[in-house]
Design an enzyme around this catalytic site. Structure first.
Site, mmCIF file in Angstrom:
data_model
loop_
_atom_site.group_PDB
_atom_site.id
_atom_site.type_symbol
_atom_site.label_atom_id
_atom_site.label_comp_id
_atom_site.label_asym_id
_atom_site.label_seq_id
_atom_site.Cartn_x
_atom_site.Cartn_y
_atom_site.Cartn_z
ATOM 1 N N LYS A 198 -6.061 -2.178 -1.731
ATOM 2 C CA LYS A 198 -5.259 -1.443 -0.749
ATOM 3 C C LYS A 198 -6.085 -0.997 0.463
ATOM 4 O O LYS A 198 -5.638 -1.104 1.602
ATOM 5 C CB LYS A 198 -4.602 -0.237 -1.428
ATOM 6 C CG LYS A 198 -3.522 -0.664 -2.442
ATOM 7 C CD LYS A 198 -3.043 0.524 -3.271
ATOM 8 C CE LYS A 198 -1.933 0.123 -4.230
ATOM 9 N NZ LYS A 198 -1.638 1.213 -5.209
ATOM 10 N N VAL A 219 0.855 -1.191 0.000
ATOM 11 C CA VAL A 219 0.000 0.000 0.000
ATOM 12 C C VAL A 219 0.890 1.240 0.000
ATOM 13 O O VAL A 219 1.834 1.333 0.790
ATOM 14 C CB VAL A 219 -0.908 0.046 1.251
ATOM 15 C CG1 VAL A 219 -1.798 1.279 1.217
ATOM 16 C CG2 VAL A 219 -1.748 -1.214 1.360
#
EC number: 1.1.1.3
Lengths: 402, 402
Positions: free
Chosen positions: B200, B127
């Site tokens: 994410k 992420v």
């Protein structure tokens, strides 16, 4: 179960107490065990406190209690925080702190004592209040050589400048406003003269480059001389003035650092850090620019960082977290003339004289009758000062950030 | 000395190789020991590579080598990355990854296998690319109950929207521009339809609240329907349109999440995240808003995060880092109607009809002849959709972020 103590029941200390109570469940889950508060050290009386039995005036109660494994030092000031911290670390207790003055002054010694005793000395809250910065700089960017750090590290001055920029207030008005809102102390010198930001950039620099950067070597200039006219010139140039703690590693390994107002272009994210917030931009050779933003002060945000360090100390009770720097006899700090900047200047002198003195310069539209405004080429601090002194009168001289 | 392997020699994999070489000294200092690369797994030929002896096509070379303690899985995709990771963890090797699809899909299982084998499974790079976010969220904000996460998690779509906002380009033009600059793939669906951001926000949510948030339960809307007119309306309202991965814990503990374009007011720092950059705003109950900003993709930034995880795995080789979440049978995910937003809408219908259908609404100045633009009161997704369907034609419906 881990047993803990808080030293100093002021704003941050009472915030740590509140968080340990309010978020006990979350903290236990994160630490892997409960953190029970056993002592609060304060010389004052707290007879009305619901847990007044926790209070003590004698630090030895904590030092000699083998059950206590982690202590939050949030009393502030150098003494007796320094002596207490040394004794606690030597007694095998981890210490976490928000005390930037202590970390900047005695950090390397205290980190060494912690290492010798296989305990932790942590200080996430000493820079940027609640903003995660110490651990990310130390761990998440570990694969990078840090190139530069530039941060809005003091909320009080950012609030004052923001009021000047946004609400067209004079410095004095904005300062009074900050005091009325509890963002500035009655004696605001430590903030507005840049000393607070200076301690913080010293801590970040020491951590980033692994060697103690002595904060007394960092050229520090506050915002007391910034006027509304300066702020308006900046706006006309598509920029804002911010108080920046700046540090960069030079090719020879030395660290150049300063604290000073700088002109930040509006397309740089640092220009968007408004109000009392802090923003710290770190440039790594691999990752490029990353920025960390949030509340740089305040009871609960700062206490949130202190408590996170307590949790980490409990997790790492059997193994030290690798945060440290060394104190060396080497010449770590570069001087003010080891780095060049462009400067924004205002003078009552003529453009002709500016041209004679500066040669390379870029005139910008004057906003005040009878004065010349311009941007210099790249100059060292001494060059800028010397040339400015050759003009009839230099009103303003502000470094430009790029 | 720790021995390492890289699985997948694509963009990120070769970046990890480069960083291990270029910053070997810094990495050794940070890890406390040297990290020596022993294998690179890739099915392709790399005969011209200066260290071609490192390459292997057989994962068993790595699995069966007891010297290897940490492996960077940067091959991407679910298979065979999943099988390889399981085998490596079971063989007692820590695995670090940038593979968001794998973490979002099999994260809880892989974290459990890692725990059982007393090794680490880390995914800082999954992420925000090079931005420190996983570790800060997990550790630095450990004393906080996380209230909300709102992030610009995809650089491609942010670049496209930024081009529309700043350079008045249409979506199609901006997409072509992104492709020409290497910011978008030839098949850009995963980015522009929001699937990348969805993985994410699922990872961040699982980490923040400790329970696996199934990404297939997250309502996901891309930016393909955003027009220049929408962007201009936003500008007129002092706002910008950004693709936001949004997650919030509801009072009952369930997690509401979506990926969708949202209208962000200019005074919110998320509105200032330009170009291909990512910015992730995390709100803690104690710390308030903190934001993390930087390059959300790219070879060296992403590899910087992968390498930081390798360093951390070496440091924590004797003790696991406490990153995990559990998979439960509980109902973790809230539905799209469990959270209300205000909506910005455009319709070819009349203000009179809008008033009849919506009741509570705020008309705003129309920028296109023959249409009515307005902001609704707080509505669930179904309410917004149902009411919009009662108008003659609804051109745009975008949630407003506050």
């Amino acid at each position: 179960m881990a047993k803990a103590a808080i030293m100093g029941y002021g704003t941050v200390g009472s915030g740590v107490y509140d968080i340990l109570k309010m978020n006990a469940k979350k903290i236990e889950a994160a630490a892997g065990e409960q953190i029970e508060l056993k002592y609060i050290l304060d010389i004052r009386e707290f007879d009305d406190h619901p847990e007044k039995h926790l209070f003590t005036k004698d630090v030895n109660d904590i030092i000699n209690d083998t059950e206590v494994s982690v202590v939050a030092e949030v009393m502030g000031g150098l003494h007796p925080a320094y002596e207490f911290t040394k004794e606690l670390l030597s007694a095998g207790k981890s210490v976490v702190t928000s005390n930037k003055e202590l970390v900047a002054t005695y950090g390397s010694e205290l980190l060494k004592i912690a290492e010798e005793n296989n305990v932790n000395y942590m200080f996430e809250a000493s820079v940027g209040g609640g903003i995660p910065i110490i651990r990310p700089l130390n761990r998440c960017l570990a694969a990078n050589n840090i190139v530069r750090i530039a941060g809005i590290l003091n909320g009080t001055t950012n609030y004052i400048l923001y009021q000047m920029i946004t609400n067209d207030k004079s410095f004095d008005e904005a300062l009074k406003d900050a005091q009325a809102n509890g963002y500035a102390e009655r004696n605001p010198a430590a903030d507005i003269e840049g000393h607070d930001a200076c301690r913080k950039i010293a801590i970040l620099s020491s951590l980033a480059w692994g060697k103690e950067v002595d904060y007394t070597n960092i050229g520090t200039e506050g915002i007391v001389n910034i006027t509304l006219e300066d702020v308006r010139y900046a706006a006309a140039a598509g920029a804002v003035i911010k108080l920046i703690g700046y540090a960069e590693q030079l090719e020879d390994g030395r660290v150049y650092a300063h604290v000073a107002p700088m002109l930040i272009k509006n397309d740089c994210l640092l220009s968007d850090i408004d109000d009392v917030y802090n923003g710290i931009m770190v440039t790594g050779d691999m990752v490029g620019d990353v920025m960390f933003y949030g509340a740089g002060a305040g009871k609960l945000p700062t206490a949130s960082a202190v408590t996170a360090d307590m949790i980490d100390s409990v997790i790492h009770s059997e193994r030290r977290s690798l945060i440290s720097w060394e104190k060396t006899d080497e010449n770590v700090s570069a001087g003010p003339d080891d780095k060049k900047f462009r400067y924004f200047m205002r003078t009552t002198d003529t453009a002709e004289n500016v041209s004679k003195v500066f040669g390379d310069f870029e005139q910008i539209k004057s906003l005040v009758e009878g004065e010349t405004a311009f941007v210099t080429g790249e100059l060292t601090a001494s060059e800028a000062e010397k040339k400015a002194s050759e003009l009839s009168e230099t009103i303003t001289s502000i470094r430009i950030f790029k």
